[in-house]
Scaffold this motif. Sequence first.
Motif, mmCIF file in Angstrom:
data_model
loop_
_atom_site.group_PDB
_atom_site.id
_atom_site.type_symbol
_atom_site.label_atom_id
_atom_site.label_comp_id
_atom_site.label_asym_id
_atom_site.label_seq_id
_atom_site.Cartn_x
_atom_site.Cartn_y
_atom_site.Cartn_z
ATOM 1 N N THR A 112 -26.815 -38.147 5.323
ATOM 2 C CA THR A 112 -27.929 -39.032 5.410
ATOM 3 C C THR A 112 -28.707 -37.688 6.557
ATOM 4 N N VAL A 113 -30.030 -38.312 6.221
ATOM 5 C CA VAL A 113 -31.549 -36.949 6.975
ATOM 6 C C VAL A 113 -32.367 -38.313 7.260
ATOM 7 N N GLY A 114 -33.301 -37.155 8.277
ATOM 8 C CA GLY A 114 -33.900 -37.766 9.235
ATOM 9 C C GLY A 114 -35.450 -37.728 8.727
ATOM 10 N N LEU A 115 -36.147 -38.516 8.490
ATOM 11 C CA LEU A 115 -37.666 -38.765 7.918
ATOM 12 C C LEU A 115 -38.518 -39.042 8.890
ATOM 13 N N ARG A 116 -40.190 -38.026 9.446
ATOM 14 C CA ARG A 116 -40.825 -39.328 9.788
ATOM 15 C C ARG A 116 -42.380 -38.476 9.155
ATOM 16 N N VAL A 117 -43.177 -38.592 9.183
ATOM 17 C CA VAL A 117 -44.877 -37.947 8.809
ATOM 18 C C VAL A 117 -45.934 -38.057 10.701
ATOM 19 N N PRO A 118 -45.673 -36.912 10.703
ATOM 20 C CA PRO A 118 -46.571 -36.854 12.452
ATOM 21 C C PRO A 118 -47.921 -37.439 12.237
ATOM 22 N N ALA A 119 -48.523 -37.910 13.163
ATOM 23 C CA ALA A 119 -49.474 -38.436 13.501
ATOM 24 C C ALA A 119 -50.765 -37.672 14.432
ATOM 25 N N HIS A 120 -50.313 -35.470 14.624
ATOM 26 C CA HIS A 120 -51.190 -35.464 15.656
ATOM 27 C C HIS A 120 -51.715 -34.582 13.353
ATOM 28 N N PRO A 121 -53.237 -34.616 13.570
ATOM 29 C CA PRO A 121 -54.072 -34.026 13.179
ATOM 30 C C PRO A 121 -53.945 -33.296 12.591
ATOM 31 N N MET A 122 -53.458 -31.664 13.647
ATOM 32 C CA MET A 122 -52.847 -30.441 13.428
ATOM 33 C C MET A 122 -52.386 -30.377 11.784
ATOM 34 N N THR A 123 -51.269 -30.676 12.500
ATOM 35 C CA THR A 123 -49.770 -30.792 11.498
ATOM 36 C C THR A 123 -50.200 -31.701 10.271
ATOM 37 N N LEU A 124 -50.708 -32.370 10.524
ATOM 38 C CA LEU A 124 -50.833 -33.680 9.019
ATOM 39 C C LEU A 124 -51.538 -32.519 8.286
ATOM 40 N N ASP A 125 -52.676 -31.933 8.653
ATOM 41 C CA ASP A 125 -53.966 -30.831 7.566
ATOM 42 C C ASP A 125 -52.478 -29.814 7.174
ATOM 43 N N LEU A 126 -51.476 -29.424 7.899
ATOM 44 C CA LEU A 126 -50.946 -28.511 8.043
ATOM 45 C C LEU A 126 -50.310 -28.530 6.564
ATOM 46 N N LEU A 127 -49.149 -29.779 6.951
ATOM 47 C CA LEU A 127 -47.955 -30.871 5.346
ATOM 48 C C LEU A 127 -49.247 -31.067 4.318
ATOM 49 N N ARG A 128 -50.333 -31.641 3.919
ATOM 50 C CA ARG A 128 -50.739 -32.323 3.351
ATOM 51 C C ARG A 128 -51.343 -31.004 2.668
ATOM 52 N N SER A 129 -51.878 -29.810 3.669
ATOM 53 C CA SER A 129 -52.693 -28.710 2.864
ATOM 54 C C SER A 129 -52.142 -27.524 2.310
ATOM 55 N N SER A 130 -50.334 -27.213 2.640
ATOM 56 C CA SER A 130 -49.746 -26.544 1.842
ATOM 57 C C SER A 130 -48.780 -27.545 1.230
ATOM 58 N N GLY A 131 -48.586 -28.082 1.506
ATOM 59 C CA GLY A 131 -47.846 -28.939 0.028
ATOM 60 C C GLY A 131 -46.176 -28.920 0.436
ATOM 61 N N LEU A 132 -45.696 -28.066 1.362
ATOM 62 C CA LEU A 132 -44.909 -28.370 2.538
ATOM 63 C C LEU A 132 -44.138 -29.425 3.265
ATOM 64 N N ALA A 133 -42.622 -29.551 3.334
ATOM 65 C CA ALA A 133 -42.112 -30.423 4.381
ATOM 66 C C ALA A 133 -41.811 -29.860 5.119
ATOM 67 N N VAL A 134 -41.280 -29.710 6.284
ATOM 68 C CA VAL A 134 -40.146 -28.718 7.453
ATOM 69 C C VAL A 134 -39.654 -29.890 8.378
ATOM 70 N N ALA A 135 -38.316 -28.709 8.907
ATOM 71 C CA ALA A 135 -37.343 -29.423 9.641
ATOM 72 C C ALA A 135 -38.134 -28.668 10.999
ATOM 73 N N ALA A 136 -38.182 -29.592 11.958
ATOM 74 C CA ALA A 136 -38.390 -29.254 12.952
ATOM 75 C C ALA A 136 -38.152 -30.008 13.781
ATOM 76 N N PRO A 137 -36.865 -29.498 14.879
ATOM 77 C CA PRO A 137 -36.469 -29.705 16.178
ATOM 78 C C PRO A 137 -37.720 -29.373 17.347
ATOM 79 N N SER A 138 -37.624 -29.809 18.999
ATOM 80 C CA SER A 138 -38.026 -29.930 19.900
ATOM 81 C C SER A 138 -38.262 -27.871 19.751
ATOM 82 N N ALA A 139 -39.357 -27.363 20.461
ATOM 83 C CA ALA A 139 -39.537 -26.665 19.981
ATOM 84 C C ALA A 139 -39.314 -26.062 21.653
#
Length: 310
Positions: A112-139
């Motif tokens: 299984t895998v955990g998926l989500r679409v974040p609501a922050h506008p900068m990171t949404l822009d990053l994902l949509r502009s780049s076409g990437l999906a990112v693995a991202a635990p807390s920093a």
Amino acid sequence: MNAPSLVTTDVDVAIGKLRAGGVVAVPTETVYGLAADASNPAAVARIFAVKGRPIGHPLIVHIADADQLDVWSSDPSSVARQLAANGWPGPLTLIVPRSEQVHDAITGGRTTVGLRVPAHPMTLDLLRSSGLAVAAPSANRFGAVSPTTAQHVLDDLGGVLDPATDAILDGGPCEVGIESTIIDTTVDPCQLLRAGAITADDVVALISDLAPASGPSRSSGMLESHYAPQCAVRLVDTADDAWALRAGTPGAEILEFKDDLAEAARSLYSELRAADTRGAKMLIVVLPSAKGLGHALRDRLTKAAAPRPR
């Protein structure tokens, strides 16, 4: 602020670092995540190295929209689709069957895998502009207090991130302040693996039935000890209990939340960090009521107060 070259507000800079195999701390509405290109196993491996995170702990993949559910999941259920349609973008992670697109490095070999679409506008822009999906635990360093500002990330990871390859994308303070709700949609009934700003009542209103977590650890935030500051954390039920304990405990401080639980969530991790900055030996926390968002706050505080692994 140390190492200013790590910090940027330029989404294109962050995209360039990710495409080149670097890691980038990205803002979300919950907490800052340490992101790497989810299609690049070597980049994902750097997440574990930077955080000091044990190999095998699963990561959440952040995607641009619900249409990508079928790219990253082999067989999302109707319940998963219902939750995605109503909870994304937002602080909701869905555990779904992984597709062949998902590397073992992300799931620790799980199916299984955990998926989500974040609501922050900068990171949404990053994902949509780049076409990437990112693995991202807390920093942050593994097991420590999650970051809700770019400065928190810099304080935790500035010494191990490389400005030549990595970046911190500064999107301001996180609006929610605690990690996403996690729902396992691969079991019947679905299970609540981690409480968050989308409450159990919110989920039940959409899918009718939700069970508490049971079985092995299979997502972020299921360890007994987590989100912990350097100082000891003690939990009490009332302010009177807190003052009584403080009277006999040198170096202790008290943290009591007001009725605004959304504000309490936004400030929780900053308060835990500030106690360490002041040199507190113990933080005595009056538990919020066990209703609504209070469940998520109590979860994070219980883990912060748990015995810590050596």
